[in-house]
Design a protein around this motif. Structure first.
Motif, PDB file in Angstrom:
ATOM      1  N   LEU A   1     -77.865  -3.299 -25.403  1.00 37.35           N
ATOM      2  CA  LEU A   1     -76.774  -4.240 -25.636  1.00 37.35           C
ATOM      3  C   LEU A   1     -76.019  -4.516 -24.341  1.00 37.35           C
ATOM      4  N   ALA A   2     -75.805  -3.483 -23.534  1.00 32.44           N
ATOM      5  CA  ALA A   2     -75.117  -3.682 -22.255  1.00 32.44           C
ATOM      6  C   ALA A   2     -75.902  -4.623 -21.346  1.00 32.44           C
ATOM      7  N   CYS A   3     -77.220  -4.487 -21.345  1.00 32.44           N
ATOM      8  CA  CYS A   3     -78.053  -5.382 -20.529  1.00 32.44           C
ATOM      9  C   CYS A   3     -77.926  -6.824 -21.002  1.00 32.44           C
ATOM     10  N   GLN A   4     -77.916  -7.027 -22.311  1.00 33.68           N
ATOM     11  CA  GLN A   4     -77.801  -8.386 -22.839  1.00 33.68           C
ATOM     12  C   GLN A   4     -76.417  -8.976 -22.578  1.00 33.68           C
ATOM     13  N   LEU A   5     -75.397  -8.145 -22.626  1.00 27.73           N
ATOM     14  CA  LEU A   5     -74.041  -8.626 -22.403  1.00 27.73           C
ATOM     15  C   LEU A   5     -73.856  -9.178 -20.996  1.00 27.73           C
ATOM     16  N   ARG A   6     -74.612  -8.676 -20.057  1.00 29.30           N
ATOM     17  CA  ARG A   6     -74.476  -9.156 -18.676  1.00 29.30           C
ATOM     18  C   ARG A   6     -74.815 -10.633 -18.550  1.00 29.30           C
ATOM     19  N   SER A   7     -75.634 -11.134 -19.448  1.00 26.22           N
ATOM     20  CA  SER A   7     -76.018 -12.547 -19.373  1.00 26.22           C
ATOM     21  C   SER A   7     -74.884 -13.478 -19.765  1.00 26.22           C
ATOM     22  N   GLY A   8     -73.912 -12.969 -20.505  1.00 26.70           N
ATOM     23  CA  GLY A   8     -72.835 -13.809 -20.998  1.00 26.70           C
ATOM     24  C   GLY A   8     -73.238 -14.718 -22.135  1.00 26.70           C
ATOM     25  N   LEU A   9     -74.390 -14.473 -22.750  1.00 24.57           N
ATOM     26  CA  LEU A   9     -74.906 -15.357 -23.791  1.00 24.57           C
ATOM     27  C   LEU A   9     -74.716 -14.815 -25.202  1.00 24.57           C
ATOM     28  N   LEU A  10     -74.228 -13.586 -25.330  1.00 28.79           N
ATOM     29  CA  LEU A  10     -74.057 -12.990 -26.647  1.00 28.79           C
ATOM     30  C   LEU A  10     -72.782 -13.479 -27.321  1.00 28.79           C
TER      31      LEU A  10
ATOM     32  N   ALA B   1     -83.289 -22.432 -30.452  1.00 26.26           N
ATOM     33  CA  ALA B   1     -81.990 -22.252 -31.115  1.00 26.26           C
ATOM     34  C   ALA B   1     -81.216 -21.060 -30.579  1.00 26.26           C
ATOM     35  N   LEU B   2     -80.908 -21.087 -29.295  1.00 24.29           N
ATOM     36  CA  LEU B   2     -80.217 -19.957 -28.673  1.00 24.29           C
ATOM     37  C   LEU B   2     -78.786 -19.804 -29.168  1.00 24.29           C
ATOM     38  N   GLY B   3     -78.136 -20.898 -29.522  1.00 25.86           N
ATOM     39  CA  GLY B   3     -76.766 -20.779 -29.997  1.00 25.86           C
ATOM     40  C   GLY B   3     -75.726 -20.782 -28.897  1.00 25.86           C
ATOM     41  N   VAL B   4     -76.134 -21.079 -27.672  1.00 21.34           N
ATOM     42  CA  VAL B   4     -75.224 -21.234 -26.537  1.00 21.34           C
ATOM     43  C   VAL B   4     -75.102 -22.730 -26.284  1.00 21.34           C
ATOM     44  N   PRO B   5     -73.895 -23.301 -26.318  1.00 22.06           N
ATOM     45  CA  PRO B   5     -73.762 -24.759 -26.304  1.00 22.06           C
ATOM     46  C   PRO B   5     -74.579 -25.485 -25.248  1.00 22.06           C
TER      47      PRO B   5
ATOM     48  N   VAL C   1     -86.025 -20.726 -12.328  1.00 21.93           N
ATOM     49  CA  VAL C   1     -84.588 -20.534 -12.142  1.00 21.93           C
ATOM     50  C   VAL C   1     -84.155 -19.291 -12.906  1.00 21.93           C
ATOM     51  N   HIS C   2     -83.361 -18.446 -12.248  1.00 20.82           N
ATOM     52  CA  HIS C   2     -82.822 -17.250 -12.896  1.00 20.82           C
ATOM     53  C   HIS C   2     -81.782 -17.641 -13.942  1.00 20.82           C
ATOM     54  N   THR C   3     -81.808 -16.996 -15.089  1.00 23.49           N
ATOM     55  CA  THR C   3     -80.806 -17.250 -16.115  1.00 23.49           C
ATOM     56  C   THR C   3     -79.467 -16.685 -15.667  1.00 23.49           C
ATOM     57  N   GLY C   4     -78.477 -17.544 -15.568  1.00 24.29           N
ATOM     58  CA  GLY C   4     -77.160 -17.122 -15.117  1.00 24.29           C
ATOM     59  C   GLY C   4     -76.064 -17.802 -15.905  1.00 24.29           C
ATOM     60  N   PRO C   5     -74.818 -17.573 -15.531  1.00 21.64           N
ATOM     61  CA  PRO C   5     -73.688 -18.115 -16.298  1.00 21.64           C
ATOM     62  C   PRO C   5     -73.585 -19.632 -16.272  1.00 21.64           C
ATOM     63  N   ASP C   6     -74.275 -20.288 -15.347  1.00 22.74           N
ATOM     64  CA  ASP C   6     -74.184 -21.744 -15.246  1.00 22.74           C
ATOM     65  C   ASP C   6     -75.497 -22.451 -15.562  1.00 22.74           C
ATOM     66  N   THR C   7     -76.551 -21.723 -15.864  1.00 24.30           N
ATOM     67  CA  THR C   7     -77.841 -22.352 -16.138  1.00 24.30           C
ATOM     68  C   THR C   7     -77.921 -22.789 -17.593  1.00 24.30           C
ATOM     69  N   ALA C   8     -78.821 -23.728 -17.863  1.00 27.74           N
ATOM     70  CA  ALA C   8     -79.002 -24.202 -19.234  1.00 27.74           C
ATOM     71  C   ALA C   8     -80.460 -24.498 -19.543  1.00 27.74           C
TER      72      ALA C   8
ATOM     73  N   TYR D   1     -75.507 -15.945 -29.081  1.00 31.38           N
ATOM     74  CA  TYR D   1     -76.467 -15.467 -30.076  1.00 31.38           C
ATOM     75  C   TYR D   1     -76.135 -14.055 -30.545  1.00 31.38           C
ATOM     76  N   VAL D   2     -76.705 -13.684 -31.665  1.00 31.22           N
ATOM     77  CA  VAL D   2     -76.571 -12.354 -32.244  1.00 31.22           C
ATOM     78  C   VAL D   2     -77.901 -11.626 -32.044  1.00 31.22           C
ATOM     79  N   PRO D   3     -77.915 -10.432 -31.441  1.00 31.60           N
ATOM     80  CA  PRO D   3     -79.182  -9.728 -31.216  1.00 31.60           C
ATOM     81  C   PRO D   3     -79.764  -9.207 -32.522  1.00 31.60           C
ATOM     82  N   ALA D   4     -81.092  -9.103 -32.569  1.00 31.14           N
ATOM     83  CA  ALA D   4     -81.751  -8.646 -33.789  1.00 31.14           C
ATOM     84  C   ALA D   4     -83.016  -7.880 -33.445  1.00 31.14           C
ATOM     85  N   GLU D   5     -83.468  -7.090 -34.407  1.00 26.03           N
ATOM     86  CA  GLU D   5     -84.730  -6.370 -34.275  1.00 26.03           C
ATOM     87  C   GLU D   5     -85.769  -7.000 -35.194  1.00 26.03           C
ATOM     88  N   GLY D   6     -87.009  -6.521 -35.036  1.00 31.09           N
ATOM     89  CA  GLY D   6     -88.074  -6.955 -35.927  1.00 31.09           C
ATOM     90  C   GLY D   6     -88.903  -8.085 -35.360  1.00 31.09           C
ATOM     91  N   GLY D   7     -89.655  -8.739 -36.242  1.00 29.62           N
ATOM     92  CA  GLY D   7     -90.528  -9.831 -35.823  1.00 29.62           C
ATOM     93  C   GLY D   7     -91.665 -10.013 -36.798  1.00 29.62           C
TER      94      GLY D   7
END
Length: 429
Positions: free
Chosen positions: A211-220, A316-320, A278-285, A240-246
């Motif tokens: 969860l800490a790793c995902q939070l760094r992206s700012g996308l949660l 459907a990432l859920g990030v505007p 391009v690296h995923t960052g706070p300004d990328t889309a 987005y909301v993280p989930a398990e399974g598949g």
């Protein structure tokens, strides 16, 4: 009764057709295809407070967990101590897929069967426990299986041993896009002469470290109310909301499947992958042009046109900004015709590569049931996200679906599925 697969002479290289004959779902939507389909068609939200660890103090505390999952029902004691929950979910999904396909649990011809799954973060819960023991306990040791349980290829290795899959096997790493890439690679493997390939993906990104790793992206999402936490393409979208399974699939050479009288869900007819570099960052889309190129290539390779597509299942990432980028890519491909979009990630959460595999399961089940399910949102589409969201179930016309996924750091993938003829309806239906 499960019968061993008969020997079938493979089609010439490059001409074999790959069909899906088995689906195994282990996801927040439920265990098994019936439970998943009920969740999708009823629009029931399955996300809630994270329980796999105490998320107090984290800005994200909502996730999607597999309900009622008991690993011991699918994994023996020896394997339990060797594996992470992510791999155990893979064991369960594979067992369900093989049973659904009417195939034995052990490959009768090991070198004609293979496994290719997608992965990304590996054995998070197992690694968390062992590292806490290393640094927080008096023994200052880790268990012997730490060396393999966290490894991103652990699920493929364990499954190949357990089921005796000795054909050309591998792991695809492209974050969420990997769930589609695994199926594309399975088709290539089928065309090279392998009869059966197990493909798909599971994930378990619910641990403090993950969860800490995902939070760094700012996308949660930081919303605590499950009903409002994950809202792709909506004005209220905020992550987005993280989930398990598949989901895991049995992909089979068509002649092999027909020779044993297998039920066929559909065929993988086209695929493509591109990269934004391009690296995923706070300004990328994400680059909509590169993403659209993957969609166009997949349709062209399938011999399908945008007008034939009955269903689009988006990332459907859920990030505007990412939602707007994806909508732009879809409009570039479909032009003036609004793409018929249906997404259900808000019901389950985003399970990375497991989530895109679950989208494939939804598309195939839609054709199996002869019903395109209504989209689980958005309630109020955000500006730039006005797409042709399915507001009510309807029957497919051409039986073609386009499933799309994007992975962090620029991965784009698209997969085209052609559904088999529907199961005849009862006269009373």
């Amino acid at each position: 009764m499960t019968l061993p697969a008969p020997a079938v002479t493979p089609a010439p290289a490059g001409q074999a057709r790959a069909v899906v004959t088995g689906i195994g779902v282990v996801a927040p939507s439920g265990i098994g295809v019936e439970a998943h389909w009920r969740t999708v068609t009823a629009g029931v939200r399955r996300t809630g407070p994270i329980t796999l660890f105490d998320p107090t103090g984290y800005p994200t505390r909502v996730g999607g967990e597999v309900p009622g999952f008991h690993p011991a029902a699918y994994v023996d004691t020896r394997q339990l101590v060797q594996t992470d929950r992510w791999t155990q979910l893979g064991f369960a999904a594979t067992a369900l897929a093989l049973a659904d396909a009417g195939l034995p649990a052990r490959a009768p011809d090991p070198y004609a069967w293979a496994v290719t799954l997608a992965s990304s973060s590996g054995g998070n819960l197992f690694g968390q426990r062992e590292l806490q023991r290393l640094w927080g306990g008096p023994s200052r040791t880790v268990g012997a299986y730490q060396s393999i349980a966290w490894f991103y290829a652990a699920s493929v290795g364990q499954l190949s041993i357990h089921h005796q899959f000795k054909g050309p096997s591998g792991v695809l790493v492209a974050e969420a896009a990997g769930g589609l890439d695994s199926l594309a690679h399975a088709v290539r493997t089928i065309r090279r002469g392998t009869s059966v390939v197990v493909a798909g993906a599971t994930e378990c990104p619910l641990s403090p470290y993950a969860l800490a790793c995902q939070l760094r992206s700012g996308l949660l999402s930081a919303v605590d109310e499950p009903a409002a936490a994950y809202r792709p393409f909506d004005r209220a979208a905020g992550g987005y909301v993280p989930a398990e399974g598949g989901a895991v699939f049995v992909v089979e050479e068509r002649g092999h499947a027909l020779a044993r009288g297998a039920r066929i869900y559909g065929e993988v007819t086209g695929w493509a992958a591109t990269h934004d570099a391009v690296h995923t960052g706070p300004d990328t889309a994400g680059d909509p042009a590169t993403y659209a190129r993957a969609m166009r290539l997949a349709l062209a390779r399938a011999g399908s046109t945008p007008d034939e597509v009955d269903l689009v299942v988006p990332d459907a990432l859920g990030v505007p900004r990412y939602d707007r980028s994806e909508a732009t890519a879809l409009r570039a491909v479909f032009g003036d015709r609004p793409p018929p979009v249906s997404t259900h990630k808000s019901l389950t959460g985003r399970a990375h590569q497991g989530g895109s595999a679950l989208d494939v399961a939804t598309a195939l089940l839609a054709f199996h049931h002869d019903t395109l399910p209504a989209s689980a949102g958005p309630v109020d589409p955000a500006p730039g996200c006005e797409l042709g969201f399915l507001r009510a179930p309807r029957r497919p016309e051409h039986r073609v679906a386009l499933v799309c996924a994007r992975g962090f750091d620029g991965f784009n993938s698209a997969l085209v599925l052609r559904g088999a003829a529907p199961t005849p309806r009862n006269a009373t239906d």
